[in-house]
Design a protein around this motif. Structure first.
Motif, PDB file in Angstrom:
ATOM      1  N   ASP A  98     -27.513 -14.151   5.328  1.00  0.00           N
ATOM      2  CA  ASP A  98     -26.811 -13.738   6.531  1.00  0.00           C
ATOM      3  C   ASP A  98     -26.899 -12.232   6.707  1.00  0.00           C
ATOM      4  N   LEU A 142     -30.308 -18.892   2.090  1.00  0.00           N
ATOM      5  CA  LEU A 142     -29.700 -18.252   3.245  1.00  0.00           C
ATOM      6  C   LEU A 142     -29.544 -16.764   2.993  1.00  0.00           C
ATOM      7  N   SER A 152     -28.002 -22.701  -0.380  1.00  0.00           N
ATOM      8  CA  SER A 152     -27.140 -23.647   0.332  1.00  0.00           C
ATOM      9  C   SER A 152     -27.576 -25.047  -0.070  1.00  0.00           C
TER      10      SER A 152
END
Length: 284
Positions: free
Chosen positions: A269, A267, A278
């Motif tokens: 973000d 991941l 994750s």
């Protein structure tokens, strides 16, 4: 990775200091090939850990892998059978206990007391290393307590009884007590145990944002991936792998160390500096 691949963290030429000076690599609290036995069994077996100053390091591994014992060795509560723990290059055994207590703060899993204390009184215990026996609090002590309460969001709970707090609130008070010590290193042993998800996230966000070097024993791999700059994975007392969460937390490692199947995705973000893994666990 195998134990032979594990390094404390990469050194650069800037880490090497002239004779008589402390190198960058020696700064802070570090363990060099420490070993500890109990009941005829190696609990910690030749582990090296050198957290970069200001970083958050997660200690990972199954129950009985040596995480809590390693934290106690770092804190000076337990002496290693071999190897050495140093503080700014000096062996911890040669550093005075008061100096260590001023420098290194510890938050245990389940702190409790039978004494009726307020939140503020618990936090004020963190100033003991800075005061002589029976001496009154100084203005500096009171300022440190106020700042610790403010930073942990407990100012409005200062007069509240410790025994009326929830588990998450008690852990936050223990962190405030540790901050009142004005440490440079913070050691936390499973601080998220028995906390709900919101309190886990709140507590680790607080720790990760502190301007300290923090070493945290954790069970939850996803929490380690979210909040730790580096992780060290222990298995049966041996350092099995170390590095960033993205480097270390893989499907292969989870299968080998924990004996379970998992799917690990990456991941990134928006606004985050690094990608992070994750983990989704599968039924065996």
């Amino acid at each position: 990775m195998t134990p032979d691949d594990v390094t404390p963290y990469d050194m650069t030429p800037d880490d090497v200091a002239p004779d008589g000076m402390t190198s960058h690599a020696e700064l802070g609290l570090r363990a060099d090939r420490v070993t500890r036995e109990a009941g005829g069994r190696l609990i910690v077996d030749g582990v090296t850990l050198a957290p970069p100053p200001g970083s958050t390091v997660g200690l990972l591994g199954p129950n009985g892998s040596g995480k809590s014992t390693l934290l106690r060795i770092l804190a000076g509560v337990l002496a290693p059978a071999s190897g050495v723990v140093t503080l700014d290059g000096d062996p911890l055994r040669d550093v005075g206990r008061r100096t260590v207590a001023r420098r290194v703060a510890v938050v245990d899993q389940d702190a409790t007391t039978q004494v009726e204390l307020s939140v503020e009184e618990v936090v004020r215990l963190g100033r003991i290393p800075h005061r002589r026996a029976w001496s009154p609090s100084t203005a500096q002590d009171e300022e440190a307590v106020r700042e610790a309460l403010t930073r942990t969001g407990l100012s409005d709970r200062a007069a509240q009884s410790w025994h009326t707090l929830s588990g998450g609130e008690r852990q936050r008070v223990q962190i405030a007590r540790a901050l009142a010590q004005a440490p440079q290193e913070l050691l936390l042993d499973e601080p998220t145990n028995h906390l709900d998800i919101q309190h886990q996230l709140d507590l680790l966000s607080l720790v990760a944002d502190l301007p300290l070097t923090s070493v945290i024993a954790l069970h939850d791999l996803n929490l380690a991936a979210m909040f730790c700059d580096h992780v060290l994975v222990l298995r049966e007392g041996v350092a099995h792998a170390s590095g960033t969460p993205s480097e270390v937390i893989t499907e292969e490692l989870i299968a080998k160390v924990y004996g379970v199947r998992a799917v690990v995705t990456t991941l990134a973000d928006e606004g985050e500096r690094f990608t992070r893994p994750s983990i989704r666990f599968l039924r065996n």
